[in-house]
Scaffold this motif. Sequence first.
Motif, PDB file in Angstrom:
ATOM      1  N   GLY A  66       2.014   8.129  -7.062  1.00 41.08           N
ATOM      2  CA  GLY A  66       1.840   6.860  -6.349  1.00 41.08           C
ATOM      3  C   GLY A  66       2.177   5.660  -7.222  1.00 41.08           C
ATOM      4  O   GLY A  66       2.923   4.777  -6.807  1.00 41.08           O
ATOM      5  N   ILE A  67       1.653   5.651  -8.443  1.00 43.08           N
ATOM      6  CA  ILE A  67       1.897   4.472  -9.292  1.00 43.08           C
ATOM      7  C   ILE A  67       3.344   4.407  -9.754  1.00 43.08           C
ATOM      8  O   ILE A  67       3.878   3.340 -10.008  1.00 43.08           O
ATOM      9  N   GLN A  68       4.008   5.552  -9.823  1.00 46.65           N
ATOM     10  CA  GLN A  68       5.438   5.544 -10.168  1.00 46.65           C
ATOM     11  C   GLN A  68       6.281   4.910  -9.070  1.00 46.65           C
ATOM     12  O   GLN A  68       7.371   4.411  -9.322  1.00 46.65           O
ATOM     13  N   SER A  69       5.774   4.965  -7.837  1.00 48.75           N
ATOM     14  CA  SER A  69       6.540   4.420  -6.708  1.00 48.75           C
ATOM     15  C   SER A  69       6.244   2.950  -6.435  1.00 48.75           C
ATOM     16  O   SER A  69       6.747   2.379  -5.477  1.00 48.75           O
ATOM     17  N   LEU A  70       5.394   2.359  -7.251  1.00 51.51           N
ATOM     18  CA  LEU A  70       5.010   0.954  -7.059  1.00 51.51           C
ATOM     19  C   LEU A  70       5.678   0.081  -8.107  1.00 51.51           C
ATOM     20  O   LEU A  70       6.018   0.570  -9.178  1.00 51.51           O
TER      21      LEU A  70
ATOM     22  N   TRP B 143      -0.344  -0.290 -17.792  1.00 48.98           N
ATOM     23  CA  TRP B 143      -1.373   0.416 -18.562  1.00 48.98           C
ATOM     24  C   TRP B 143      -1.713   1.754 -17.911  1.00 48.98           C
ATOM     25  O   TRP B 143      -1.853   2.774 -18.587  1.00 48.98           O
ATOM     26  N   LEU B 144      -1.859   1.710 -16.602  1.00 46.78           N
ATOM     27  CA  LEU B 144      -2.246   2.951 -15.913  1.00 46.78           C
ATOM     28  C   LEU B 144      -1.119   3.983 -15.991  1.00 46.78           C
ATOM     29  O   LEU B 144      -1.362   5.185 -16.156  1.00 46.78           O
ATOM     30  N   LEU B 145       0.101   3.491 -15.910  1.00 42.83           N
ATOM     31  CA  LEU B 145       1.257   4.379 -16.021  1.00 42.83           C
ATOM     32  C   LEU B 145       1.267   5.053 -17.393  1.00 42.83           C
ATOM     33  O   LEU B 145       1.408   6.279 -17.515  1.00 42.83           O
ATOM     34  N   GLU B 146       1.081   4.245 -18.427  1.00 42.56           N
ATOM     35  CA  GLU B 146       1.058   4.774 -19.786  1.00 42.56           C
ATOM     36  C   GLU B 146      -0.101   5.764 -19.967  1.00 42.56           C
ATOM     37  O   GLU B 146       0.048   6.816 -20.593  1.00 42.56           O
ATOM     38  N   ALA B 147      -1.244   5.421 -19.383  1.00 45.54           N
ATOM     39  CA  ALA B 147      -2.423   6.283 -19.489  1.00 45.54           C
ATOM     40  C   ALA B 147      -2.163   7.650 -18.851  1.00 45.54           C
ATOM     41  O   ALA B 147      -2.521   8.691 -19.403  1.00 45.54           O
ATOM     42  N   HIS B 148      -1.522   7.650 -17.687  1.00 43.72           N
ATOM     43  CA  HIS B 148      -1.212   8.912 -17.014  1.00 43.72           C
ATOM     44  C   HIS B 148      -0.185   9.718 -17.807  1.00 43.72           C
ATOM     45  O   HIS B 148      -0.278  10.949 -17.896  1.00 43.72           O
ATOM     46  N   GLN B 149       0.789   9.020 -18.388  1.00 47.58           N
ATOM     47  CA  GLN B 149       1.806   9.726 -19.185  1.00 47.58           C
ATOM     48  C   GLN B 149       1.164  10.412 -20.387  1.00 47.58           C
ATOM     49  O   GLN B 149       1.444  11.584 -20.671  1.00 47.58           O
ATOM     50  N   LEU B 150       0.257   9.692 -21.055  1.00 52.49           N
ATOM     51  CA  LEU B 150      -0.437  10.277 -22.200  1.00 52.49           C
ATOM     52  C   LEU B 150      -1.327  11.444 -21.755  1.00 52.49           C
ATOM     53  O   LEU B 150      -1.392  12.482 -22.426  1.00 52.49           O
ATOM     54  N   GLY B 151      -1.969  11.287 -20.619  1.00 55.39           N
ATOM     55  CA  GLY B 151      -2.804  12.358 -20.065  1.00 55.39           C
ATOM     56  C   GLY B 151      -2.003  13.625 -19.830  1.00 55.39           C
ATOM     57  O   GLY B 151      -2.479  14.736 -20.069  1.00 55.39           O
ATOM     58  N   LEU B 152      -0.770  13.454 -19.373  1.00 56.51           N
ATOM     59  CA  LEU B 152       0.124  14.594 -19.128  1.00 56.51           C
ATOM     60  C   LEU B 152       0.470  15.294 -20.442  1.00 56.51           C
ATOM     61  O   LEU B 152       0.382  16.516 -20.558  1.00 56.51           O
TER      62      LEU B 152
ATOM     63  N   THR C 138       4.262  -3.370  -8.510  1.00 56.49           N
ATOM     64  CA  THR C 138       3.420  -4.568  -8.561  1.00 56.49           C
ATOM     65  C   THR C 138       2.843  -4.736  -9.973  1.00 56.49           C
ATOM     66  O   THR C 138       2.853  -3.799 -10.768  1.00 56.49           O
ATOM     67  N   ASP C 139       2.334  -5.932 -10.283  1.00 55.25           N
ATOM     68  CA  ASP C 139       1.724  -6.180 -11.597  1.00 55.25           C
ATOM     69  C   ASP C 139       0.417  -5.402 -11.750  1.00 55.25           C
ATOM     70  O   ASP C 139       0.147  -4.808 -12.782  1.00 55.25           O
ATOM     71  N   LEU C 140      -0.390  -5.428 -10.694  1.00 56.03           N
ATOM     72  CA  LEU C 140      -1.683  -4.747 -10.724  1.00 56.03           C
ATOM     73  C   LEU C 140      -1.681  -3.619  -9.707  1.00 56.03           C
ATOM     74  O   LEU C 140      -0.988  -3.686  -8.691  1.00 56.03           O
ATOM     75  N   VAL C 141      -2.471  -2.588 -10.006  1.00 61.50           N
ATOM     76  CA  VAL C 141      -2.615  -1.510  -9.032  1.00 61.50           C
ATOM     77  C   VAL C 141      -4.085  -1.160  -8.859  1.00 61.50           C
ATOM     78  O   VAL C 141      -4.846  -1.098  -9.827  1.00 61.50           O
ATOM     79  N   LEU C 142      -4.483  -0.984  -7.607  1.00 60.35           N
ATOM     80  CA  LEU C 142      -5.810  -0.476  -7.280  1.00 60.35           C
ATOM     81  C   LEU C 142      -5.632   0.958  -6.803  1.00 60.35           C
ATOM     82  O   LEU C 142      -4.763   1.227  -5.970  1.00 60.35           O
ATOM     83  N   VAL C 143      -6.432   1.862  -7.354  1.00 59.23           N
ATOM     84  CA  VAL C 143      -6.401   3.245  -6.870  1.00 59.23           C
ATOM     85  C   VAL C 143      -7.663   3.460  -6.056  1.00 59.23           C
ATOM     86  O   VAL C 143      -8.774   3.199  -6.542  1.00 59.23           O
ATOM     87  N   HIS C 144      -7.502   3.895  -4.813  1.00 59.71           N
ATOM     88  CA  HIS C 144      -8.674   4.030  -3.939  1.00 59.71           C
ATOM     89  C   HIS C 144      -8.630   5.311  -3.118  1.00 59.71           C
ATOM     90  O   HIS C 144      -7.666   5.572  -2.396  1.00 59.71           O
ATOM     91  N   ASP C 145      -9.712   6.095  -3.191  1.00 64.82           N
ATOM     92  CA  ASP C 145      -9.809   7.341  -2.422  1.00 64.82           C
ATOM     93  C   ASP C 145      -9.676   7.099  -0.919  1.00 64.82           C
ATOM     94  O   ASP C 145     -10.335   6.210  -0.367  1.00 64.82           O
TER      95      ASP C 145
ATOM     96  N   ILE D 103       0.852  -1.196   0.000  1.00 63.20           N
ATOM     97  CA  ILE D 103       0.000   0.000   0.000  1.00 63.20           C
ATOM     98  C   ILE D 103       0.887   1.245   0.000  1.00 63.20           C
ATOM     99  O   ILE D 103       1.844   1.327   0.777  1.00 63.20           O
ATOM    100  N   ILE D 104       0.551   2.204  -0.881  1.00 67.78           N
ATOM    101  CA  ILE D 104       1.255   3.489  -0.881  1.00 67.78           C
ATOM    102  C   ILE D 104       0.253   4.598  -0.589  1.00 67.78           C
ATOM    103  O   ILE D 104      -0.810   4.669  -1.226  1.00 67.78           O
ATOM    104  N   VAL D 105       0.556   5.408   0.392  1.00 69.46           N
ATOM    105  CA  VAL D 105      -0.319   6.520   0.752  1.00 69.46           C
ATOM    106  C   VAL D 105       0.305   7.811   0.218  1.00 69.46           C
ATOM    107  O   VAL D 105       1.496   8.053   0.403  1.00 69.46           O
ATOM    108  N   VAL D 106      -0.518   8.601  -0.478  1.00 63.26           N
ATOM    109  CA  VAL D 106      -0.036   9.869  -1.030  1.00 63.26           C
ATOM    110  C   VAL D 106      -0.645  11.003  -0.211  1.00 63.26           C
ATOM    111  O   VAL D 106      -1.872  11.093  -0.081  1.00 63.26           O
ATOM    112  N   MET D 107       0.211  11.838   0.342  1.00 64.29           N
ATOM    113  CA  MET D 107      -0.218  12.793   1.367  1.00 64.29           C
ATOM    114  C   MET D 107       0.369  14.175   1.093  1.00 64.29           C
ATOM    115  O   MET D 107       1.381  14.278   0.399  1.00 64.29           O
TER     116      MET D 107
END
Length: 229
Positions: free
Chosen positions: A90-94, A168-177, A96-103, A49-53
């Motif tokens: 957060g996802i850059q610091s992980l 996938w999520l990493l790539e998606a965020h990069q494209l979003g940027l 793992t194969d899969l990532v869950l993003v949760h508020d 788990i990674i907490v972003v604060m």
Amino acid sequence: VSVGVVIPAAGQGKRMGTKESKQFLLFEDQPILIHTIRVFETHPAIDEIIVVMKEDEIARTRKLIQKEGFLKVTQVIAGGKERQESVYRGIQSLDTDLVLVHDAVRPFVSHQAIDRLLESVQMHGAAILAVPMKDTVKQVDDAGIVEMTPDRSRLWSVQTPQAFRREWLLEAHQLGLVREQLATDDSMLVEELGIDVRVVEGEYTNIKITTPDDLILAESIQQMRRKHV
Ligand code: CTP
Ligand code: MG
């Protein structure tokens, strides 16, 4: 497969309007953030788990986590101005194969809902929790006039966790940027890649604590759960 969770918790809680950011408000004697972390700490499929604060609350957050003895929280890192930026960090610091993003402010997500989501993301690589819309939704123009009414039977109200192959999520965020896209959820960015995102039925009780009346709702949800456990 390894599964990580990114918990964005670097918001200011403007709509809640309290002095203390809402993720630190006490609920049943503990900060809402701690309740949220516990759901994943106690879920057997979650590895990390990674907490972003917010920068100035990192030390305090680490102390709270230590006090609880949570073993899966590997990092508490600094967030950004927008949620999207916080998640990206957060996802850059992980790794793992899969990532869950949760508020951080959705403490009521259940292990059963997470199980259903994990089953789908393992199969398809991109899955989100959502519930069917109860209200009819209108698209309204700037003058306050209804433009159109989408077919309610196809509308879903989306929640977190949202789960993806981390790459996938990493790539998606990069494209979003690159495209300067400001997305209101992570799925939007992944959809832009042309990837099919699966919708998994969530629970209406998985509310995001956003405004003061949500605190009253939260009490009721807690009471209901106490009766059913
Ligand atoms: N979040 C974040 N970084 C930001 C903004 C939000 O990590 N720059 C997190 C919040 O801490 C929260 C989640 O994203 O856990 C969902 O955001 P939201 O409910 O909008 O929380 P806030 O942004 O804190 O509230 P508000 O929009 O009312 O200011
Ligand atoms: Mg916000």
